[in-house]
Design a protein around this motif. Structure first.
Motif, PDB file in Angstrom:
ATOM      1  N   PHE A  86       1.013  -1.656  -0.359  1.00  0.00           N
ATOM      2  CA  PHE A  86       0.163  -0.016   0.477  1.00  0.00           C
ATOM      3  C   PHE A  86       1.051   1.202  -0.128  1.00  0.00           C
ATOM      4  CE2 PHE A  86       0.632  -0.660   4.340  1.00  0.00           C
ATOM      5  CZ  PHE A  86       1.004   0.397   5.081  1.00  0.00           C
ATOM      6  N   TYR A 114      -4.295   5.779   3.427  1.00  0.00           N
ATOM      7  CA  TYR A 114      -3.896   5.447   3.149  1.00  0.00           C
ATOM      8  C   TYR A 114      -4.198   4.510   1.690  1.00  0.00           C
ATOM      9  CZ  TYR A 114      -1.421   5.070   7.449  1.00  0.00           C
ATOM     10  OH  TYR A 114      -0.737   5.865   8.398  1.00  0.00           O
ATOM     11  N   TYR A 115      -3.637   4.057   1.269  1.00  0.00           N
ATOM     12  CA  TYR A 115      -4.457   3.167  -0.351  1.00  0.00           C
ATOM     13  C   TYR A 115      -3.601   2.279  -1.021  1.00  0.00           C
ATOM     14  CZ  TYR A 115      -6.758   7.932  -1.374  1.00  0.00           C
ATOM     15  OH  TYR A 115      -7.909   8.677  -1.225  1.00  0.00           O
ATOM     16  N   SER A 122      -7.663  -5.567   0.456  1.00  0.00           N
ATOM     17  CA  SER A 122      -8.402  -4.738   0.688  1.00  0.00           C
ATOM     18  C   SER A 122      -8.079  -3.595   1.928  1.00  0.00           C
ATOM     19  CB  SER A 122      -9.545  -5.579   1.326  1.00  0.00           C
ATOM     20  OG  SER A 122      -9.831  -5.112   2.639  1.00  0.00           O
ATOM     21  N   LYS A 123      -9.517  -3.134   1.775  1.00  0.00           N
ATOM     22  CA  LYS A 123      -8.817  -0.879   2.847  1.00  0.00           C
ATOM     23  C   LYS A 123      -8.644  -1.919   4.054  1.00  0.00           C
ATOM     24  CE  LYS A 123      -9.810   2.651  -0.070  1.00  0.00           C
ATOM     25  NZ  LYS A 123     -10.464   3.690  -0.612  1.00  0.00           N
ATOM     26  N   GLN A 128      -6.163   2.815   8.787  1.00  0.00           N
ATOM     27  CA  GLN A 128      -6.994   3.699   7.859  1.00  0.00           C
ATOM     28  C   GLN A 128      -6.286   4.844   8.658  1.00  0.00           C
ATOM     29  OE1 GLN A 128      -9.966   1.714   6.722  1.00  0.00           O
ATOM     30  NE2 GLN A 128      -8.115   0.320   7.582  1.00  0.00           N
TER      31      GLN A 128
END
Length: 296
Positions: A86, A114-115, A122-123, A128
């Motif tokens: 990420f 965050y990505y 997944s997120k 977070q």
């Protein structure tokens, strides 16, 4: 697309800035001054002693060493870090000022988004996004010697850690405190070379389990300032020691004056151990309200 956009911006800024640095200034040549004009602006004024030091751009100081009453500064920063699965996009808004000689204060709002970059992540599997904390800080320069071109200071940073955006209204807003006392020592060698040491413990207090974690920070810096300008190139060595684990990120950097009271800092981060992160970049805009030159 985001990485390409950021890389393009940084390249354009760097090219523009480099042109500024290498373009000869005929006025300065005519004056044939020995010392940097900016050194004279900083030191040769009435009032308390103050030594010109190059301030690191990533872990910056609360206020200039030997700060004089009335000094103030706004900072806005944006950065990106590749963390394998990420990316993290960080930013900050910061205001610092000196109400009296040698004493500085700072208020900062740092945030991170965050990505995921891995399609299998997944997120929910990554940190977070959040407003990291409300950061309050102070710094006092207890030793300033123009004769020896040396300054020393002590300071303290207190962070009120905040929960992630998606937990607002569901969890306690305040999740912990970070206590960070620190010591700074800086010396200028001649007119252009600058060294600085910034060190101290960073103590994290988590309310959830009432635990304490201590990380020692040892940040050493070396900079070369271009004579007669506020521009410099340099490097930060940001070192951390936590439970016997040593990490260091090397951060080459440059600072360039855009106008009389606006500067831009460009930083690249190169970790020596890539177990947690890869390369990173950071841009800092520095605005000094009512900045006035004081020639002597």
């Amino acid at each position: 697309m985001t990485r390409f956009f950021l890389a393009t911006i940084l390249t354009l800024i760097a090219n523009f800035s480099f042109a500024q640095v290498v373009t000869p200034d005929s006025t300065e040549t005519i004056k044939e001054i020995k010392d940097s004009i900016y050194i004279a602006e900083t030191e040769n004024v009435k009032g308390k002693d103050k030594v010109l030091h190059a301030e690191p751009l990533f872990i910056d100081l609360i206020r200039d060493l030997g700060a004089r009453k009335g000094e103030k500064e706004w900072n806005v920063g944006f950065g990106m870090t590749d963390r394998k699965t990420f990316d993290s996009y960080s930013g900050l808004i910061e205001y610092e000022w000196a109400p009296v000689n040698r004493l500085g204060f700072e208020v900062e709002l740092p945030f991170t988004f965050y990505y995921p970059t891995d399609t299998g992540i997944s997120k929910n599997d990554i940190p977070q996004s959040r407003l990291n904390s409300l950061k309050l800080a102070t710094q006092f320069s207890f030793f300033v010697s123009e004769k020896h071109s040396t300054s020393m200071a002590i300071g303290y940073i207190h962070e009120f850690e905040l929960t992630s955006f998606n937990k607002y209204g569901k969890d306690k807003l305040l999740k912990g405190n970070i206590y960070n006392p620190f010591f700074v020592a800086a010396k200028r060698w001649g007119d252009n070379f600058h060294t600085l040491l910034y060190t101290g413990p960073l103590i994290e207090h988590h309310f959830k389990d009432n635990s304490l974690q201590t990380t020692w920070q040892i940040n050493s810096n070396f900079h070369y300032m271009i004579s007669g300008t506020r521009n410099f190139i340099g490097i930060e060595f940001n070192k951390e020691l936590h439970k016997g684990d040593f990490d260091m990120t090397i951060r080459p950097q440059m600072r360039l004056g855009i106008t009389d009271n606006l500067l831009v800092g460009i930083i690249t981060g190169i970790p020596i151990n890539r177990e947690n992160q890869r390369f990173s970049s950071f841009v800092r805009l520095i605005y000094e309200p009512k900045h006035k030159k004081k020639y002597v």
